[in-house]
Design a protein around this motif. Sequence first.
Motif, PDB file in Angstrom:
ATOM      1  N   TYR A   1       0.830  -1.198   0.000  1.00 24.80           N
ATOM      2  CA  TYR A   1       0.000   0.000   0.000  1.00 24.80           C
ATOM      3  C   TYR A   1       0.867   1.252   0.000  1.00 24.80           C
ATOM      4  O   TYR A   1       2.038   1.232   0.410  1.00 24.80           O
TER       5      TYR A   1
ATOM      6  N   ILE B   1     -10.916  -2.568   1.661  1.00 25.46           N
ATOM      7  CA  ILE B   1     -10.450  -1.274   1.162  1.00 25.46           C
ATOM      8  C   ILE B   1     -11.692  -0.427   0.920  1.00 25.46           C
ATOM      9  O   ILE B   1     -12.531  -0.771   0.083  1.00 25.46           O
TER      10      ILE B   1
ATOM     11  N   LEU C   1      -7.718   1.146   4.713  1.00 20.76           N
ATOM     12  CA  LEU C   1      -7.276  -0.226   4.537  1.00 20.76           C
ATOM     13  C   LEU C   1      -7.394  -0.930   5.884  1.00 20.76           C
ATOM     14  O   LEU C   1      -6.769  -0.518   6.866  1.00 20.76           O
TER      15      LEU C   1
ATOM     16  N   VAL D   1      -3.603   0.463  -3.133  1.00 24.82           N
ATOM     17  CA  VAL D   1      -3.398  -0.866  -2.542  1.00 24.82           C
ATOM     18  C   VAL D   1      -3.136  -1.847  -3.672  1.00 24.82           C
ATOM     19  O   VAL D   1      -3.803  -1.809  -4.718  1.00 24.82           O
TER      20      VAL D   1
END
Length: 561
Positions: free
Chosen positions: A376, A417, A444, A482
């Motif tokens: 990420y 997410i 996240l 991500v």
Amino acid sequence: MFESPLKSNARNAWSESQEELSETEPVSPVSKGNRGKKKKKRRQQPQQQKNEKRSVSAPQLCAEESFDREDEQSEKRYTDYDEPIVRGIFQIGKKSHDVLLTSMRVTWSLIQPETPTGQSETLRTTEYVELKDVFGVKVKRRRSAGQETGGTLLGITLFQCKKKGPKLKDHAIHFNNMSVDHCEIWFKKLKEILSGYQNRPKSLKVFVNPASHKKEAYQIYRDDVAPLFQLADIKADVTITERKGHALSVLKESNLDGYDGVVVVGGDGSVAEVAHGLLLRAQMDAGRDTDSMFTPVRATLPLGLIPAGHHQEVDVCSFSCLGRLLRFGFSAMFGFGGRTLALAERHRWMPPGQRREFAVIKTLANLKPEDCELSYLPVKKVQTETLDPVKNEYLKDDMEEEESWTTTRGLFLNVSIMAIPCLCSMAPRGLAPNTRLNNGSMALIAAGNTSRAEFIKHLKRYNSVNNQFSFSFVETQTVWAVRLRPRSQSSWSDDIAEDNGEYDSKNTPIISSEGAYPWNVDGDLLEVPSELLIRLHPQLLTLFGVDIEEAEEAHIKCSCI
């Protein structure tokens, strides 16, 4: 009933509204004594007009008329920042009020009797409504049973969007005056002002999913949404969707130039499909190659349910695999969330409620981790995108992304997410309560490998006041992008494993026999064969509505777990 004028021109709207608009509720008739007094007053008006410049029965065009000292002081209280347009007397409720119209608001104060010294006993209390919150103005008439045209003029009604908590409610304000000339001038002036708001929609494309809301979506549109559109003089082109992907195909193939926005009446799946369709159509019109990495352009049309005169920018995610765009969306779940949806999709013969409950219980009973590499980009390490007003697209500053990626490898029960809070019955405060609609970041949430009992405790926390993230195996990050890459290559059948009671669910990762990994993207099943890249695009989509920073306190119980 109230009906909208058929013409946009103020004069035509007035003449036609005289024949078409009527009152929805009965009004108490004026007493004979009052009628006599009113007639007597009318006979005196010509003499009064010789001695005075104003008449209480006719509106005053403020640019042409003069006021006495008291009126000037009153006007100053009304319009500290705006010039008056017209002024008159209306009955609001059961009392007469002095009403003033400016380009930004309608203000009224109660008319009070004067003392023998010529002064009011108390200061006049003032109320007002901002015209930016008014979405419709209609002429009100009283008609007898069976009468379709004509009727007794009662006055003018303003329809206002009134905020009640985080929601907007429609509210009617009745200004009663039986003078035709009086109401005609006010109606024209109000229509001219309201038609000058350029960001208000005049024509909307509406998609209704008849299968949503317990198959009551069309009735909801017909009874609740369509009357508001009619009051606001909005033309609606309605499409009743017949299958999944119907709205997407319409948005990709139809000419959208004549619309000011798109409205969806349906569930989360319908909204996600139309949002994806709007953004995909914008990329097609801009000539973007969606089979390669690209910077998306904004959707030109706003998306919403019931327009309220406000626009709200919303962050959107793009989901790509091997450099190819798969879809746009707002949220995604991998692991438990994805496999629960995949199991529910295989049992669509069951009723929706039973299907979802069955899938949750069955997936929990066979809970297994996913072996993957999770990377990420933290928000603090990435420069924000800036909007190019000429190209209507977001541009990102040059940077070395590879140096900013944070990577972790291991077993995860669920990875979420979220670009929006994702309120639902299971999580009244939201699946991601710390994010917002347009704060330029995603939440996240990674739940690492743990026992089934601990994971269930984590899930139950979403429906309570306790912090669902206060577990040692749960990690949260505020991110901009991500990248999730499954590392397991072993073949395993979900159906066989469901019956394998001795399977080591705590330490053995899983993968479907087809070699594709299930993702839950906005409630839709998305099967991805390998790595999935999720990027945030700030304010890529515009919604009709207002920004809701805090959700209402809701005591909603969920029976899924």
